[in-house]
Scaffold this motif. Sequence first.
Motif, mmCIF file in Angstrom:
data_model
loop_
_atom_site.group_PDB
_atom_site.id
_atom_site.type_symbol
_atom_site.label_atom_id
_atom_site.label_comp_id
_atom_site.label_asym_id
_atom_site.label_seq_id
_atom_site.Cartn_x
_atom_site.Cartn_y
_atom_site.Cartn_z
ATOM 1 N N LEU A 122 0.823 -1.208 0.000
ATOM 2 C CA LEU A 122 0.000 0.000 0.000
ATOM 3 C C LEU A 122 0.860 1.262 0.000
ATOM 4 O O LEU A 122 0.501 2.255 -0.629
ATOM 5 N N GLU A 123 1.997 1.221 0.683
ATOM 6 C CA GLU A 123 2.897 2.378 0.683
ATOM 7 C C GLU A 123 3.441 2.670 -0.712
ATOM 8 O O GLU A 123 3.719 3.817 -1.052
ATOM 9 N N HIS A 124 3.598 1.649 -1.526
ATOM 10 C CA HIS A 124 4.161 1.811 -2.868
ATOM 11 C C HIS A 124 3.094 1.764 -3.966
ATOM 12 O O HIS A 124 3.416 1.700 -5.139
ATOM 13 N N ARG A 125 1.829 1.825 -3.598
ATOM 14 C CA ARG A 125 0.758 1.638 -4.587
ATOM 15 C C ARG A 125 0.743 2.703 -5.679
ATOM 16 O O ARG A 125 0.392 2.413 -6.807
ATOM 17 N N ALA A 126 1.132 3.928 -5.363
ATOM 18 C CA ALA A 126 1.092 4.988 -6.376
ATOM 19 C C ALA A 126 1.993 4.639 -7.553
ATOM 20 O O ALA A 126 1.628 4.834 -8.709
ATOM 21 N N VAL A 127 3.152 4.100 -7.267
ATOM 22 C CA VAL A 127 4.084 3.724 -8.333
ATOM 23 C C VAL A 127 3.661 2.396 -8.951
ATOM 24 O O VAL A 127 3.630 2.249 -10.171
ATOM 25 N N LEU A 128 3.298 1.450 -8.104
ATOM 26 C CA LEU A 128 2.973 0.120 -8.616
ATOM 27 C C LEU A 128 1.668 0.096 -9.393
ATOM 28 O O LEU A 128 1.467 -0.766 -10.236
ATOM 29 N N TRP A 129 0.767 1.030 -9.112
ATOM 30 C CA TRP A 129 -0.518 1.056 -9.808
ATOM 31 C C TRP A 129 -0.411 1.803 -11.126
ATOM 32 O O TRP A 129 -1.307 1.757 -11.955
ATOM 33 N N SER A 130 0.681 2.483 -11.332
ATOM 34 C CA SER A 130 0.859 3.244 -12.567
ATOM 35 C C SER A 130 1.097 2.277 -13.729
ATOM 36 O O SER A 130 1.212 1.072 -13.552
ATOM 37 N N MET A 136 7.958 0.957 -11.926
ATOM 38 C CA MET A 136 7.695 -0.332 -11.279
ATOM 39 C C MET A 136 8.993 -1.098 -11.067
ATOM 40 O O MET A 136 9.230 -1.667 -10.002
ATOM 41 N N ALA A 137 9.828 -1.101 -12.088
ATOM 42 C CA ALA A 137 11.100 -1.818 -11.994
ATOM 43 C C ALA A 137 11.983 -1.208 -10.907
ATOM 44 O O ALA A 137 12.669 -1.933 -10.184
ATOM 45 N N THR A 138 11.951 0.107 -10.759
ATOM 46 C CA THR A 138 12.737 0.763 -9.719
ATOM 47 C C THR A 138 12.291 0.317 -8.332
ATOM 48 O O THR A 138 13.117 0.021 -7.469
ATOM 49 N N VAL A 139 10.986 0.236 -8.116
ATOM 50 C CA VAL A 139 10.472 -0.211 -6.813
ATOM 51 C C VAL A 139 10.854 -1.667 -6.571
ATOM 52 O O VAL A 139 11.260 -2.047 -5.471
ATOM 53 N N LEU A 140 10.763 -2.502 -7.605
ATOM 54 C CA LEU A 140 11.141 -3.907 -7.446
ATOM 55 C C LEU A 140 12.637 -4.038 -7.148
ATOM 56 O O LEU A 140 13.035 -4.871 -6.331
ATOM 57 N N LEU A 141 13.445 -3.219 -7.791
ATOM 58 C CA LEU A 141 14.877 -3.240 -7.513
ATOM 59 C C LEU A 141 15.154 -2.814 -6.072
ATOM 60 O O LEU A 141 15.956 -3.434 -5.374
ATOM 61 N N ASP A 142 14.461 -1.765 -5.608
ATOM 62 C CA ASP A 142 14.590 -1.340 -4.215
ATOM 63 C C ASP A 142 14.170 -2.455 -3.270
ATOM 64 O O ASP A 142 14.784 -2.663 -2.223
ATOM 65 N N LEU A 143 13.126 -3.169 -3.650
ATOM 66 C CA LEU A 143 12.653 -4.292 -2.842
ATOM 67 C C LEU A 143 13.728 -5.362 -2.726
ATOM 68 O O LEU A 143 14.021 -5.858 -1.635
ATOM 69 N N LEU A 144 14.360 -5.684 -3.832
ATOM 70 C CA LEU A 144 15.425 -6.688 -3.812
ATOM 71 C C LEU A 144 16.622 -6.216 -2.988
ATOM 72 O O LEU A 144 17.208 -6.982 -2.224
ATOM 73 N N GLN A 145 16.994 -4.947 -3.154
ATOM 74 C CA GLN A 145 18.139 -4.416 -2.419
ATOM 75 C C GLN A 145 17.873 -4.367 -0.920
ATOM 76 O O GLN A 145 18.738 -4.711 -0.124
ATOM 77 N N SER A 146 16.667 -3.966 -0.532
ATOM 78 C CA SER A 146 16.352 -3.918 0.898
ATOM 79 C C SER A 146 16.324 -5.318 1.483
ATOM 80 O O SER A 146 16.763 -5.535 2.613
ATOM 81 N N GLN A 147 15.857 -6.278 0.721
ATOM 82 C CA GLN A 147 15.827 -7.668 1.181
ATOM 83 C C GLN A 147 17.252 -8.216 1.318
ATOM 84 O O GLN A 147 17.566 -8.905 2.254
#
Length: 155
Positions: A122-130, A136-147
């Motif tokens: 929900l925090e990332h919905r604005a980007v992910l819903w676009s 979207m790829a940037t958010v997924l990359l951030d997700l991988l890096q944070s993990q």
Amino acid sequence: MMSRQQQVLLQKKPRMVLCVCGHSRELDLLPTTSQQVQQDTRALLACSSCPACHRGERQAVAIGRRDAFGLVPLAGSDALQTGLAEEVRIHLLEMLYPALAAEALPALLGVLNLHNDAAFWLEHRAVLWSTNKQQMATVLLDLLQSQAQEGSTGE
């Protein structure tokens, strides 16, 4: 002395419309709205679900697709939050899946399963819903890096 707009707003007459789901909802129409527009609006609403049922239908579809793809269920503070987060995650999957080669789908599913917290989605919905796949790829990359960072600090 009231302006003309204030007088019109005071004259609004709510009308009840029975939705296809069986719930009724109040429809506020200005008295200046033509009879044809009023009839068309009531007819359209009578063929649709109320907002709560429509949201439930969307969330049921998202959960069905989640299960079909084998994604882990999300955890959230309540059913509404979890359902909305499931919609965001499935939307992302539906946006990226057609552009992937078949062998890349398991990797995407693995990335989507990294966060099972509804609040994250929900925090990332604005980007992910676009529809901007670069964002979207940037958010997924951030997700991988944070993990990866969480994994390296946990060792």
